[in-house]
Design an enzyme around this catalytic site. Structure first.
Site, PDB file in Angstrom:
ATOM      1  N   SER A  12       0.840  -1.202   0.000  1.00 19.78           N
ATOM      2  CA  SER A  12       0.000   0.000   0.000  1.00 19.78           C
ATOM      3  C   SER A  12       0.878   1.256   0.000  1.00 19.78           C
ATOM      4  O   SER A  12       1.970   1.253   0.570  1.00 19.78           O
ATOM      5  CB  SER A  12      -0.848  -0.034   1.285  1.00 19.78           C
ATOM      6  OG  SER A  12      -2.014   0.715   1.156  1.00 19.78           O
ATOM      7  N   PRO A  13       0.404   2.344  -0.623  1.00 27.31           N
ATOM      8  CA  PRO A  13       1.213   3.568  -0.626  1.00 27.31           C
ATOM      9  C   PRO A  13       1.452   4.101   0.788  1.00 27.31           C
ATOM     10  O   PRO A  13       0.541   4.121   1.603  1.00 27.31           O
ATOM     11  CB  PRO A  13       0.378   4.561  -1.441  1.00 27.31           C
ATOM     12  CG  PRO A  13      -0.980   3.961  -1.560  1.00 27.31           C
ATOM     13  CD  PRO A  13      -0.825   2.481  -1.390  1.00 27.31           C
TER      14      PRO A  13
ATOM     15  N   ARG B 113       1.211  -1.051   7.166  1.00 28.64           N
ATOM     16  CA  ARG B 113       2.003  -1.223   8.388  1.00 28.64           C
ATOM     17  C   ARG B 113       2.570  -2.628   8.503  1.00 28.64           C
ATOM     18  O   ARG B 113       3.705  -2.812   8.959  1.00 28.64           O
ATOM     19  CB  ARG B 113       1.148  -0.864   9.610  1.00 28.64           C
ATOM     20  CG  ARG B 113       0.859   0.628   9.673  1.00 28.64           C
ATOM     21  CD  ARG B 113      -0.244   0.948  10.637  1.00 28.64           C
ATOM     22  NE  ARG B 113      -1.547   0.474  10.179  1.00 28.64           N
ATOM     23  CZ  ARG B 113      -2.688   0.683  10.830  1.00 28.64           C
ATOM     24  NH1 ARG B 113      -2.679   1.372  11.955  1.00 28.64           N
ATOM     25  NH2 ARG B 113      -3.828   0.217  10.351  1.00 28.64           N
TER      26      ARG B 113
ATOM     27  N   TYR C 127      -8.288  14.378   1.227  1.00 30.91           N
ATOM     28  CA  TYR C 127      -7.482  15.221   0.336  1.00 30.91           C
ATOM     29  C   TYR C 127      -8.368  15.795  -0.770  1.00 30.91           C
ATOM     30  O   TYR C 127      -9.585  15.633  -0.741  1.00 30.91           O
ATOM     31  CB  TYR C 127      -6.275  14.429  -0.178  1.00 30.91           C
ATOM     32  CG  TYR C 127      -5.397  13.953   0.968  1.00 30.91           C
ATOM     33  CD1 TYR C 127      -4.964  14.853   1.948  1.00 30.91           C
ATOM     34  CD2 TYR C 127      -5.039  12.619   1.123  1.00 30.91           C
ATOM     35  CE1 TYR C 127      -4.188  14.442   3.023  1.00 30.91           C
ATOM     36  CE2 TYR C 127      -4.269  12.200   2.202  1.00 30.91           C
ATOM     37  CZ  TYR C 127      -3.851  13.115   3.145  1.00 30.91           C
ATOM     38  OH  TYR C 127      -3.097  12.698   4.216  1.00 30.91           O
TER      39      TYR C 127
END
Ligand SMILES: Cc1cc2nc3c(=O)[nH]c(=O)nc-3n(C[C@H](O)[C@H](O)[C@H](O)COP(=O)(O)O)c2cc1C
Length: 369
Positions: free
Chosen positions: A23-24, A324, A182
């Site tokens: 994941s980014p 993570r 965002y």
């Protein structure tokens, strides 16, 4: 029968060797938008991990669209030049296909880096004027300037220009960042978009910016390369963006040639109410996959190989992304392959670490997956 986790997944002209995605993850370690030694180490070692797809951190399409001044950028050719050796390393030594996440932070821009609590930085103190659909600040952050239609069109063009650079750099896939409060998400959510022009009001008007960005990128991004969008599938807040809205958006995106939706959530308001636990966002990926008929990527506390496999066999998602969990155990796919009795990519320099290669038994190749 083999696992689904380690089965290939076709996306347009790209076939991922397995369903595991890194994941980014923003690193807040770029210098004026440029990747450096940290990115070579970070992306380089994750490219060796055995994951089928590695997506770069949120990469800004405009300097004012950065969360912090240390975010990676793609608004200038020098950013592509700085990333080139990183990509070259990943290609030469890694097994993952390479994606880039493109974004604009909107009203959540101009703050300190993650480990300095993302405190707002005003203009004059090293920060910059921030922009959003409406003059509504995210609580505790700077007040944004509402975007004019001309500025909106310029930003749409900025996304396309960044995508064209990513193509020239040899990236395989783009994930548009339409989540986490965002810019794109702030157009979608009625909590942050109170415009009265064609970019606000009705659901279709609030979706307009996201769809324009998608179309502009699709127009410059090669036909054979996959393009998807990460969305916050719900705001988890009264009066906010909902899972039904996400299904609506996903259907529109699918009709325009979108290849996948990554189902994340939240980020519009600190008043969001959610319970975080293993696979807490999987039901969102499941709902979008079923109701919009589009491939989904599940993300959020997916930490165990059998949990990941169950998400895929339960047809809740087509891909699983780990963030993570990959930082904590960067060889997660190797361990998952061991647990599920599968084979996975190893760089030749490391293949003697595989348990099957201990004790002088060099007859079992493990690298050719
Ligand atoms: C260090 C870090 C940086 C992150 N940066 C991004 C980012 O740039 N773009 C994004 O969409 N999500 C970002 N996220 C969210 C993750 O991609 C992921 O959706 C989230 O952490 C939940 O997955 P996990 O439980 O496997 O960590 C970040 C998460 C972490 C831990």
């Amino acid at each position: 029968m083999g696992s689904l986790l380690f089965s290939p997944f076709p996306l347009r002209g790209l076939t991922l060797p397995n369903r595991i995605v890194v994941s980014p993850m923003g690193q807040y370690s770029a210098d004026d938008g440029c990747a450096g030694a940290w990115h070579l180490m970070h992306l380089g070692h994750l490219a060796l991990s055995g994951a089928g797809l590695l997506i770069t951190e949120a990469t800004a399409i405009h300097p004012e669209g950065r969360i912090s001044k240390h975010d990676m950028g793609m608004w200038d050719d020098r950013h592509a030049a700085a990333l080139e050796p990183v990509i070259a390393f990943c290609r030469r030594h890694g097994g993952a296909h390479l994606g880039m996440q493109l974004y604009h932070a909107g009203r959540k821009a101009s703050v300190t880096v993650a480990w300095e609590a993302q405190r707002p930085i005003a203009t004059g103190e090293g920060g910059w004027t921030i922009h959003a659909p409406s003059a509504l600040a995210y609580p505790g952050r700077l007040a944004p300037e509402p975007l004019s239609e001309v500025e909106i069109a310029q930003l749409v063009g900025g996304f396309a220009a960044a995508a064209a650079r990513a193509d020239r750099l040899g990236l395989d896939l783009i994930e548009i960042h339409g989540a986490h409060g965002y810019l794109i998400h702030s157009f979608l959510s009625p909590l942050s978009n109170q415009r009265s022009d064609r970019y606000g009001g009705s659901l279709d008007n609030r979706c307009r910016f996201a769809l324009e960005v998608f179309d502009a990128i699709r127009a410059v991004w090669p036909e054979r390369k996959p393009l998807g969008m990460r969305i916050s599938a719900t705001d988890w807040a009264d009066g906010g963006w909902t899972i039904e809205d996400s299904v609506h958006l996903a259907r529109q995106l699918k009709a325009r040639g979108c290849d996948f939706i990554t189902a994340s959530s939240g980020g519009t308001t600190p008043a969001q109410k959610l319970t975080v636990g293993p696979g807490y966002q999987v039901p969102l990926a499941d709902r979008i996959r079923r109701d919009a008929g589009i491939a989904t990527m599940a993300v959020g506390l997916i930490t165990e190989p059998r949990q990941a496999e169950a998400i895929l066999t339960g047809e809740s998602a087509d891909l699983v992304a780990l963030a993570r969990g990959m930082l904590f155990n960067p060889r997660w796919p190797w361990h998952a392959a061991m647990e599920l009795g599968e084979r996975v990519f190893y760089p030749k320099q490391y293949e003697r670490s595989h348990p099957s290669m201990r004790g002088g038994d060099f007859l079992k190749p493990v690298r050719d997956a």
